[in-house]
Design a protein around this motif. Structure first.
Motif: not given
Ligand code: NAP
Length: 248
Positions: A14-15, A17, A38-39, A63, A90, A155, A159, A186, A188, A190, A193
């Protein structure tokens, strides 16, 4: 003769990555299943962008930490598309806390989604992919698995589990024609972070060789490659997409 359209499920699309991955795969010609928790409004907006690229799109709320909801999601995919070619796990959550100040619930919540969700989705996908003897799975890990920051024990451990699980599943599924890899981003840009990018920009730049945070599109490009036939000889790997992130 027309080639049947391939289908990709992206969890947490939904948002951030996940949304960027959905758009990357849509541009490659996949029909896209967008999962969110949720969103719904945000997920609908990503679905609109996917359809603007000419791809079919199905939106499914579930979920990933709940095995029953994941089972129902896969049944809905079977009913609509009859097959699943690509799974991108993801969905993930962050709940940074120093261990001494944390509650058991903090660890449980992070583990339930970050590794429990991956296991739930991979179990369902692998059953389907093994019977067709083809498929690709990409799981999202993090730089934190190998180079964690303070307060990231829950976390980082979740991972690290994703990376170990990915390698083990790749061993299990390789003889059945299914590739399994992980991508470890790393820092990103979003929602996840936002706080750390605001609170410690200098510390982040000190640790990143390229001296900037990454974009969701840059992660999606690597995930999209791993999902494509261009990566047909790649399995059991963890690909870092982190601008050259250094340990503390
Ligand atoms: P984000 O912006 O917080 O988005 C998280 C997404 O996951 C949202 O679409 C959310 O949906 C969904 N979500 C969370 N819990 C869920 C659940 N229980 N069931 C189904 N959907 C769920 O995160 P992001 O930064 O894009 O990260 C994406 C992935 O990359 C994650 O695995 C994160 O750990 C990994 N990662 C991110 C970074 C970074 O720097 N951003 C770095 C390393 C790894 P709703 O909004 O609808 O709840």
């Amino acid at each position: 003769m027309s080639v049947p359209q391939k289908t990709a499920l992206v969890t947490g699309a939904s948002r951030g990555i996940g949304a960027a991955i959905a758009l990357n795969l849509a541009a490659k010609g996949f029909a896209i299943v967008i999962n969110y928790r949720s969103d719904e409004a945000a997920a609908q907006d990503v679905a609109r962008q996917v359809r603007e690229l000419g791809a079919e799109c199905l939106l499914l709320r579930a979920d990933v930490a709940n095995a029953g909801e994941v089972g129902a999601m896969f049944a809905a995919i079977d009913a609509r598309f009859g097959q699943l070619d690509v799974l991108v796990c993801n969905a993930g959550v962050l709940r940074d806390t120093l261990l001494g100040a944390s509650e058991a619930a903090d660890f449980d919540a992070v583990f339930a989604v970050n590794i429990g969700g991956v296991v739930n989705c991979c179990r369902e996908a692998s059953r389907r992919m093994v019977s067709r003897r083809r498929g690709v799975i990409v799981n999202l890990s993090s730089v934190a698995a190998t180079r964690p920051g303070r307060g990231q024990s829950n976390y980082a451990a979740s991972k690290g589990a994703v990376e170990a699980f990915t390698r083990a599943l790749a061993v299990e599924l390789a003889p059945r024609g299914v590739r399994v890899n992980a991508v470890a981003p790393g820092v990103i840009e979003t929602d996840m972070t936002r706080d750390i990018r605001m609170l410690a920009p200098d510390e982040l730049n000190r640790r990143i060789l390229l001296k900037r945070v990454g974009s969701a599109r840059e992660v999606a490009a690597v995930v999209g490659f791993l999902c494509s036939d261009e990566a047909s000889y790649v399995t059991a790997q963890v690909w870092n997409v982190d601008g050259g992130f250094k340990a503390e």
